[in-house]
Design a protein around this motif. Structure first.
Motif, PDB file in Angstrom:
ATOM      1  N   ARG A 191       0.295  22.292   0.461  1.00 19.28           N
ATOM      2  CA  ARG A 191      -0.337  20.946   0.614  1.00 19.28           C
ATOM      3  C   ARG A 191      -1.404  21.031  -0.474  1.00 19.28           C
ATOM      4  NH1 ARG A 191       0.666  17.438   4.439  1.00 19.28           N
ATOM      5  NH2 ARG A 191      -0.066  16.285   2.564  1.00 19.28           N
ATOM      6  N   TRP A 192      -1.916  22.383  -0.605  1.00 18.49           N
ATOM      7  CA  TRP A 192      -3.403  22.253  -1.491  1.00 18.49           C
ATOM      8  C   TRP A 192      -3.094  23.457  -2.593  1.00 18.49           C
ATOM      9  CZ3 TRP A 192      -7.636  19.670  -0.712  1.00 18.49           C
ATOM     10  CH2 TRP A 192      -7.737  18.806   0.548  1.00 18.49           C
ATOM     11  N   VAL A 193      -3.635  23.182  -3.738  1.00 14.61           N
ATOM     12  CA  VAL A 193      -3.751  24.070  -4.812  1.00 14.61           C
ATOM     13  C   VAL A 193      -5.167  24.341  -5.121  1.00 14.61           C
ATOM     14  CG1 VAL A 193      -3.219  24.537  -7.210  1.00 14.61           C
ATOM     15  CG2 VAL A 193      -1.616  23.471  -5.709  1.00 14.61           C
ATOM     16  N   PHE A 194      -5.646  25.659  -5.097  1.00 18.78           N
ATOM     17  CA  PHE A 194      -7.035  26.142  -5.439  1.00 18.78           C
ATOM     18  C   PHE A 194      -6.985  26.348  -6.805  1.00 18.78           C
ATOM     19  CE2 PHE A 194     -10.811  28.972  -5.304  1.00 18.78           C
ATOM     20  CZ  PHE A 194     -11.533  28.106  -5.264  1.00 18.78           C
ATOM     21  N   ALA A 245       5.416  18.700  -4.611  1.00 19.42           N
ATOM     22  CA  ALA A 245       5.160  20.115  -4.706  1.00 19.42           C
ATOM     23  C   ALA A 245       6.121  20.881  -5.413  1.00 19.42           C
ATOM     24  CB  ALA A 245       5.058  20.552  -3.162  1.00 19.42           C
ATOM     25  N   PRO A 246       7.342  20.618  -5.353  1.00 18.65           N
ATOM     26  CA  PRO A 246       8.280  21.588  -5.979  1.00 18.65           C
ATOM     27  C   PRO A 246       8.126  21.444  -7.483  1.00 18.65           C
ATOM     28  CG  PRO A 246       9.529  20.284  -4.191  1.00 18.65           C
ATOM     29  CD  PRO A 246       8.163  19.634  -4.381  1.00 18.65           C
ATOM     30  N   LYS A 247       8.105  20.010  -7.852  1.00 15.92           N
ATOM     31  CA  LYS A 247       7.809  20.181  -9.684  1.00 15.92           C
ATOM     32  C   LYS A 247       6.352  20.704 -10.108  1.00 15.92           C
ATOM     33  CE  LYS A 247       8.473  16.497 -12.759  1.00 15.92           C
ATOM     34  NZ  LYS A 247       8.739  14.882 -13.177  1.00 15.92           N
ATOM     35  N   ILE A 248       5.370  20.357  -9.168  1.00 16.85           N
ATOM     36  CA  ILE A 248       4.157  20.869  -9.415  1.00 16.85           C
ATOM     37  C   ILE A 248       4.153  22.460  -9.427  1.00 16.85           C
ATOM     38  CG2 ILE A 248       1.678  21.089  -8.598  1.00 16.85           C
ATOM     39  CD1 ILE A 248       2.040  18.257  -7.826  1.00 16.85           C
ATOM     40  N   LEU A 249       4.599  23.112  -8.488  1.00 15.95           N
ATOM     41  CA  LEU A 249       4.708  24.436  -8.330  1.00 15.95           C
ATOM     42  C   LEU A 249       5.367  25.085  -9.434  1.00 15.95           C
ATOM     43  CD1 LEU A 249       3.226  23.907  -5.763  1.00 15.95           C
ATOM     44  CD2 LEU A 249       4.812  25.495  -4.734  1.00 15.95           C
ATOM     45  N   ALA A 250       6.621  24.412  -9.920  1.00 13.24           N
ATOM     46  CA  ALA A 250       7.630  24.940 -11.112  1.00 13.24           C
ATOM     47  C   ALA A 250       6.574  25.086 -12.268  1.00 13.24           C
ATOM     48  CB  ALA A 250       8.775  24.059 -11.127  1.00 13.24           C
ATOM     49  N   ALA A 251       5.857  24.099 -12.380  1.00  8.43           N
ATOM     50  CA  ALA A 251       5.016  23.665 -13.868  1.00  8.43           C
ATOM     51  C   ALA A 251       3.861  24.723 -13.534  1.00  8.43           C
ATOM     52  CB  ALA A 251       4.569  22.284 -13.863  1.00  8.43           C
ATOM     53  N   LEU A 252       3.287  24.753 -12.552  1.00 11.43           N
ATOM     54  CA  LEU A 252       2.300  25.807 -12.310  1.00 11.43           C
ATOM     55  C   LEU A 252       2.604  27.430 -12.427  1.00 11.43           C
ATOM     56  CD1 LEU A 252      -0.080  24.423  -9.602  1.00 11.43           C
ATOM     57  CD2 LEU A 252      -0.515  24.601 -11.928  1.00 11.43           C
ATOM     58  N   ASP A 253       3.923  27.531 -12.135  1.00 11.10           N
ATOM     59  CA  ASP A 253       4.311  29.086 -12.074  1.00 11.10           C
ATOM     60  C   ASP A 253       4.388  29.128 -13.886  1.00 11.10           C
ATOM     61  OD1 ASP A 253       4.638  29.459  -9.615  1.00 11.10           O
ATOM     62  OD2 ASP A 253       6.786  29.271  -9.350  1.00 11.10           O
ATOM     63  N   HIS A 254       5.235  28.144 -14.410  1.00  9.81           N
ATOM     64  CA  HIS A 254       5.111  28.393 -15.810  1.00  9.81           C
ATOM     65  C   HIS A 254       3.870  28.555 -16.687  1.00  9.81           C
ATOM     66  CE1 HIS A 254       7.060  28.126 -19.909  1.00  9.81           C
ATOM     67  NE2 HIS A 254       6.203  27.264 -20.054  1.00  9.81           N
ATOM     68  N   ARG A 255       3.133  27.650 -16.325  1.00 10.04           N
ATOM     69  CA  ARG A 255       1.718  27.519 -16.981  1.00 10.04           C
ATOM     70  C   ARG A 255       0.839  29.120 -16.636  1.00 10.04           C
ATOM     71  NH1 ARG A 255      -3.056  23.077 -15.920  1.00 10.04           N
ATOM     72  NH2 ARG A 255      -4.892  24.315 -16.332  1.00 10.04           N
ATOM     73  N   LYS A 277       2.231  32.091 -15.918  1.00  4.91           N
ATOM     74  CA  LYS A 277       3.057  33.311 -16.211  1.00  4.91           C
ATOM     75  C   LYS A 277       2.505  34.484 -16.849  1.00  4.91           C
ATOM     76  CE  LYS A 277       5.501  31.477 -20.170  1.00  4.91           C
ATOM     77  NZ  LYS A 277       4.395  30.706 -20.783  1.00  4.91           N
ATOM     78  N   GLY A 278       1.405  34.122 -17.443  1.00  4.66           N
ATOM     79  CA  GLY A 278       1.209  35.403 -18.353  1.00  4.66           C
ATOM     80  C   GLY A 278       0.292  36.449 -17.130  1.00  4.66           C
ATOM     81  N   GLY A 279       0.855  36.843 -16.245  1.00  2.00           N
ATOM     82  CA  GLY A 279       0.577  37.816 -15.196  1.00  2.00           C
ATOM     83  C   GLY A 279      -0.067  37.190 -13.902  1.00  2.00           C
ATOM     84  N   TYR A 280      -0.108  36.068 -13.716  1.00  2.00           N
ATOM     85  CA  TYR A 280      -0.416  35.707 -12.375  1.00  2.00           C
ATOM     86  C   TYR A 280       0.677  35.598 -11.313  1.00  2.00           C
ATOM     87  CZ  TYR A 280      -5.010  33.998 -14.676  1.00  2.00           C
ATOM     88  OH  TYR A 280      -6.119  34.370 -15.593  1.00  2.00           O
ATOM     89  N   ALA A 281       0.149  35.492 -10.255  1.00  2.00           N
ATOM     90  CA  ALA A 281       1.366  35.543  -8.943  1.00  2.00           C
ATOM     91  C   ALA A 281       0.580  34.752  -7.849  1.00  2.00           C
ATOM     92  CB  ALA A 281       1.540  36.841  -8.597  1.00  2.00           C
ATOM     93  N   ARG A 282       1.686  34.111  -7.313  1.00  2.00           N
ATOM     94  CA  ARG A 282       1.117  33.265  -6.283  1.00  2.00           C
ATOM     95  C   ARG A 282       0.481  33.890  -5.014  1.00  2.00           C
ATOM     96  NH1 ARG A 282       6.040  29.028  -5.065  1.00  2.00           N
ATOM     97  NH2 ARG A 282       6.471  28.042  -6.760  1.00  2.00           N
ATOM     98  N   HIS A 283      -0.419  33.476  -4.669  1.00  2.00           N
ATOM     99  CA  HIS A 283      -1.171  33.884  -3.244  1.00  2.00           C
ATOM    100  C   HIS A 283      -1.599  32.664  -2.195  1.00  2.00           C
ATOM    101  CE1 HIS A 283      -2.303  38.093  -4.612  1.00  2.00           C
ATOM    102  NE2 HIS A 283      -1.699  37.640  -5.486  1.00  2.00           N
ATOM    103  N   ALA A 324      -5.195  25.995   4.071  1.00  2.00           N
ATOM    104  CA  ALA A 324      -4.361  27.278   3.179  1.00  2.00           C
ATOM    105  C   ALA A 324      -4.119  26.894   1.898  1.00  2.00           C
ATOM    106  CB  ALA A 324      -3.147  27.666   4.099  1.00  2.00           C
ATOM    107  N   ALA A 325      -4.316  27.484   0.867  1.00  2.00           N
ATOM    108  CA  ALA A 325      -3.966  26.868  -0.608  1.00  2.00           C
ATOM    109  C   ALA A 325      -3.335  27.829  -1.245  1.00  2.00           C
ATOM    110  CB  ALA A 325      -5.351  26.491  -1.194  1.00  2.00           C
ATOM    111  N   LEU A 326      -2.703  27.454  -2.019  1.00  2.00           N
ATOM    112  CA  LEU A 326      -1.757  28.356  -3.200  1.00  2.00           C
ATOM    113  C   LEU A 326      -3.115  28.622  -4.223  1.00  2.00           C
ATOM    114  CD1 LEU A 326       0.525  29.227  -4.733  1.00  2.00           C
ATOM    115  CD2 LEU A 326       0.935  27.266  -5.570  1.00  2.00           C
ATOM    116  N   VAL A 327      -3.107  29.866  -4.482  1.00  2.00           N
ATOM    117  CA  VAL A 327      -4.202  30.355  -5.818  1.00  2.00           C
ATOM    118  C   VAL A 327      -3.441  31.233  -6.572  1.00  2.00           C
ATOM    119  CG1 VAL A 327      -6.362  31.354  -6.261  1.00  2.00           C
ATOM    120  CG2 VAL A 327      -5.674  30.309  -3.757  1.00  2.00           C
TER     121      VAL A 327
END
Ligand code: SIN
Length: 182
Positions: A5-8, A77-87, A89-95, A110-113
């Motif tokens: 629900r949150w992205v930081f 959320a699904p569309k946003i997370l897919a776009a962020l995973d792509h953006r 992708k250069g070494g970052y992982a979801r926490h 609780a936020a996705l970082v």
């Protein structure tokens, strides 16, 4: 991870989220230090000549690390997370991290970082500040020049009343330079 629900954001996501959100609020995470220790070959550098962007390093003694928290609609959320995973992708992982919002009476959320850990192939690690600044001064990638990333981040943190000493120290190398764009 629970339903997002949150992205930081603590780097480029502070000033250029580029996704729809319900509301945004400054906030901070505890136990992490922001450092220009991640290499970038897809945004602020190119393969063979990486730029440097921020990641978070675990640090029990760190001051609160400020950034911007975005509440997103469940249906987006699904569309946003897919776009962020792509953006990212250069070494970052979801926490999933606990973020304290700077809003009176607001609980932590609780936020996705996106965090680039030391294991990723683009990780560059610590270097003297002058070395980092020289690398940034020489770097440019598809998202623009690397110094603009530094200046834009410094400006955004200033505007939220939460300057970060590491970012400030680097921005000082580029004083007088333009900080347009994202
Ligand atoms: C973030 O902004 O939170 C992740 C790092 C970046 O894209 O600069």
């Amino acid at each position: 991870m629970t339903e997002t629900r949150w992205v930081f954001g603590y780097g480029s996501l502070v000033w250029r989220p580029a996704f729809p959100y319900v509301r945004k609020a400054p906030g901070f995470v505890r136990g992490w230090s922001r450092r220009f220790w991640q290499g970038s070959t897809d945004h602020r550098g190119v393969p063979g000549a990486p730029g440097r962007v921020v990641t978070l390093l675990p640090d029990a003694d760190a001051a609160p690390c400020w950034g911007m928290a975005y509440e997103i609609a469940p249906e987006d959320a699904p569309k946003i997370l897919a776009a962020l995973d792509h953006r990212e992708k250069g070494g970052y992982a979801r926490h999933e991290l606990s973020v304290q919002l700077d809003t009176p009476g607001e609980p932590t959320v609780a936020a996705l970082v996106y965090v680039a850990t030391t294991e990723n192939p683009e990780y560059l690690g610590e270097a003297p500040l002058e070395t980092i600044a020289a690398q940034i001064a020489a770097s440019r990638g598809p998202s623009g020049d690397n110094r603009t990333y530094v200046l834009q981040l410094a400006r955004s943190l200033h505007e939220m009343g939460a300057p970060d000493p590491h970012v400030e120290a680097l921005a000082a190398f580029f004083e007088g330079a333009s900080a347009k764009g994202g």
